[in-house]
Scaffold this motif. Structure first.
Motif, PDB file in Angstrom:
ATOM      1  N   THR A  31       0.848  -1.102  -0.016  1.00 28.57           N
ATOM      2  CA  THR A  31       0.136  -0.221  -0.199  1.00 28.57           C
ATOM      3  C   THR A  31       0.852   1.398  -0.087  1.00 28.57           C
ATOM      4  N   SER A  32       0.593   2.256  -0.898  1.00 28.23           N
ATOM      5  CA  SER A  32       1.607   3.306  -1.232  1.00 28.23           C
ATOM      6  C   SER A  32       0.991   4.492  -0.387  1.00 28.23           C
ATOM      7  N   TYR A  33      -0.191   4.516   0.366  1.00 25.55           N
ATOM      8  CA  TYR A  33      -0.594   5.704   1.224  1.00 25.55           C
ATOM      9  C   TYR A  33      -0.969   5.323   2.549  1.00 25.55           C
ATOM     10  N   ARG A  34      -2.193   4.864   2.921  1.00 25.07           N
ATOM     11  CA  ARG A  34      -2.742   4.417   3.873  1.00 25.07           C
ATOM     12  C   ARG A  34      -2.880   2.933   3.935  1.00 25.07           C
ATOM     13  N   ALA A  35      -2.159   2.221   4.839  1.00 24.14           N
ATOM     14  CA  ALA A  35      -2.263   0.895   5.192  1.00 24.14           C
ATOM     15  C   ALA A  35      -3.847   0.500   6.061  1.00 24.14           C
ATOM     16  N   GLY A  36      -4.270  -0.585   5.883  1.00 24.02           N
ATOM     17  CA  GLY A  36      -5.345  -1.161   6.532  1.00 24.02           C
ATOM     18  C   GLY A  36      -6.285  -1.854   5.501  1.00 24.02           C
ATOM     19  N   ALA A  37      -6.044  -2.196   4.438  1.00 25.71           N
ATOM     20  CA  ALA A  37      -7.098  -3.071   3.720  1.00 25.71           C
ATOM     21  C   ALA A  37      -6.835  -4.325   4.063  1.00 25.71           C
ATOM     22  N   ARG A  38      -5.868  -4.727   4.618  1.00 20.60           N
ATOM     23  CA  ARG A  38      -5.763  -6.272   5.304  1.00 20.60           C
ATOM     24  C   ARG A  38      -7.025  -6.507   6.326  1.00 20.60           C
ATOM     25  N   SER A 170      -7.343   8.883 -11.621  1.00 22.49           N
ATOM     26  CA  SER A 170      -5.957   9.306 -11.338  1.00 22.49           C
ATOM     27  C   SER A 170      -4.811   8.188 -11.775  1.00 22.49           C
ATOM     28  N   GLY A 171      -3.508   8.904 -11.804  1.00 25.34           N
ATOM     29  CA  GLY A 171      -2.544   8.279 -12.301  1.00 25.34           C
ATOM     30  C   GLY A 171      -1.526   9.185 -12.962  1.00 25.34           C
ATOM     31  N   ASP A 172      -0.236   8.713 -13.117  1.00 26.49           N
ATOM     32  CA  ASP A 172       0.562   9.611 -13.744  1.00 26.49           C
ATOM     33  C   ASP A 172       0.511   9.569 -15.294  1.00 26.49           C
ATOM     34  N   ASP A 212     -12.404   1.964  -4.076  1.00 25.81           N
ATOM     35  CA  ASP A 212     -12.144   3.546  -4.322  1.00 25.81           C
ATOM     36  C   ASP A 212     -12.647   4.359  -5.692  1.00 25.81           C
ATOM     37  N   VAL A 213     -13.284   3.284  -6.556  1.00 25.45           N
ATOM     38  CA  VAL A 213     -14.014   3.948  -7.450  1.00 25.45           C
ATOM     39  C   VAL A 213     -15.146   4.917  -7.022  1.00 25.45           C
ATOM     40  N   LEU A 214     -15.477   4.422  -5.972  1.00 26.88           N
ATOM     41  CA  LEU A 214     -16.690   5.248  -5.353  1.00 26.88           C
ATOM     42  C   LEU A 214     -16.293   6.770  -4.743  1.00 26.88           C
ATOM     43  N   ASP A 215     -16.997   7.556  -5.137  1.00 29.44           N
ATOM     44  CA  ASP A 215     -16.795   8.907  -4.325  1.00 29.44           C
ATOM     45  C   ASP A 215     -16.436   8.762  -2.734  1.00 29.44           C
ATOM     46  N   PRO A 216     -15.277   9.348  -2.249  1.00 28.49           N
ATOM     47  CA  PRO A 216     -15.152   9.263  -0.938  1.00 28.49           C
ATOM     48  C   PRO A 216     -16.139  10.049   0.149  1.00 28.49           C
ATOM     49  N   SER A 217     -17.202  10.768  -0.637  1.00 26.59           N
ATOM     50  CA  SER A 217     -18.168  11.313   0.346  1.00 26.59           C
ATOM     51  C   SER A 217     -19.224  10.102   0.682  1.00 26.59           C
ATOM     52  N   THR A 224      -6.403   5.023  -0.403  1.00 29.10           N
ATOM     53  CA  THR A 224      -6.188   6.042  -1.396  1.00 29.10           C
ATOM     54  C   THR A 224      -7.382   6.592  -2.034  1.00 29.10           C
ATOM     55  N   PRO A 225      -8.293   7.352  -1.098  1.00 33.19           N
ATOM     56  CA  PRO A 225      -9.275   7.791  -1.667  1.00 33.19           C
ATOM     57  C   PRO A 225      -9.145   9.254  -2.668  1.00 33.19           C
ATOM     58  N   GLU A 226      -9.946   9.168  -3.601  1.00 30.24           N
ATOM     59  CA  GLU A 226     -10.109  10.213  -4.783  1.00 30.24           C
ATOM     60  C   GLU A 226     -11.222  10.906  -5.109  1.00 30.24           C
ATOM     61  N   ALA A 227     -11.221  12.289  -4.969  1.00 29.90           N
ATOM     62  CA  ALA A 227     -12.506  12.951  -5.098  1.00 29.90           C
ATOM     63  C   ALA A 227     -12.816  12.865  -6.596  1.00 29.90           C
TER      64      ALA A 227
END
Length: 284
Positions: A31-38, A170-172, A212-217, A224-227
């Motif tokens: 996980t590159s941002y916030r762990a916890g999906a385990r 999201s992506g580079d 996380d395809v869902l809106d974080p609201s 890794t939430p993305e607006a």
């Protein structure tokens, strides 16, 4: 008196009689941002008793179908190669026994283990991905086995034109350039999904849903939430269209990180989606 065994609500069938096998892949070491999906699959199982087995929308009940809960795999948190090998072996057994695997993450890298098993049994496999992130990096900080590179590894398995990506926001820059040349990408929404389903009707399809395809609201419980994401009803409609219109041979829900949503709404949203997907898939 029987032993106490916790299973997902309505999924207590014996393995031999089941058509669908659900299991957890509690792994989040890349996980590159916030762990916890385990903790996603474990929490979903524990909280599943909040929802009913009956779906008013579908007029179907989980108690009328044979679904087996295989529990959570015991995966090596410190070694992605070993973890993926264990997932592949487990999914291979499910497919070899004539059953359908439904995997719960865990981070998105776990999808690769399932795909490695699926491609052995289904050489013309197509992959449909719902996600906020392209996940097409060749590597992330030098690691080729990363949740940020999982769809690049998937593309290496299925080849050009066989990876269909929806909801990406999201992506580079290099990932979007790669997608333009090698995958079918629909940014931000599910436009064109019906055409893809018509195109893939005769082929085996693996559906992977990064929540996380869902809106974080609507779904804050992810690493890794993305607006700017889709709504629950939009995701539900898209998922059921794929399951009802394609020959789905495997699927997963990944990247629920329940600790980031103390309200529990994200977990219950994932469970509601899971119930409707299971009921649609089991009735096909």
């Amino acid at each position: 008196m029987n032993k106490n065994v916790e299973t997902f609500l309505g999924c207590g069938a014996d393995y031999d009689e089941a058509s669908i096998v659900i299991f957890g892949a509690p792994f989040d070491s890349t996980t590159s941002y916030r762990a916890g999906a385990r903790f996603g699959s474990r929490t979903m199982r524990a909280e599943s008793y909040e929802i009913e087995t009956y779906s008013p929308m579908l007029d179907r009940d989980l108690e009328d179908y044979k679904i087996f809960d295989g529990g959570d795999l015991e995966l090596c948190f410190g070694d992605s190669t070993l973890a993926l090998a264990d997932i592949q072996q487990f999914v291979d057994q499910i497919i070899s026994d004539g059953k359908l695997p439904f995997m719960l993450g865990g981070e998105h890298l776990v999808t690769l283990g399932a795909l490695r098993a699926e491609i052995i049994h289904h050489h013309d496999l197509a992959v449909i991905q719902f996600d906020a992130h392209a996940d097409l990096r060749n590597d992330y900080l030098g690691a080729r086995l990363s949740h940020a590179a999982v769809m690049r590894r998937a593309w290496e398995l299925v080849g050009d034109g066989n990876l269909y990506q929806f909801g990406i926001r999201s992506g580079d820059r290099s990932e979007f350039k790669f997608a333009a040349e090698h995958t079918h990408m629909q940014k931000f929404n599910f436009d064109g999904l019906s055409d893809v389903i018509d195109r893939l009707k005769s082929r085996p399809v693996y559906l992977t849903i990064d929540l996380d395809v869902l809106d974080p609201s609507a779904f804050p419980g992810t690493g890794t939430p993305e607006a700017g994401g889709v709504s629950y009803l939009e995701l539900l409609s898209a998922a059921l269209k794929v399951i009802g219109g394609c020959r789905v041979v495997g699927c997963d829900l990944v990247e629920l990180a329940p600790n980031y949503d103390p309200s529990g709404i994200s977990t219950l949203t994932a469970l509601k989606l899971m119930r409707e997907m299971l009921l649609t898939w089991a009735s096909e």
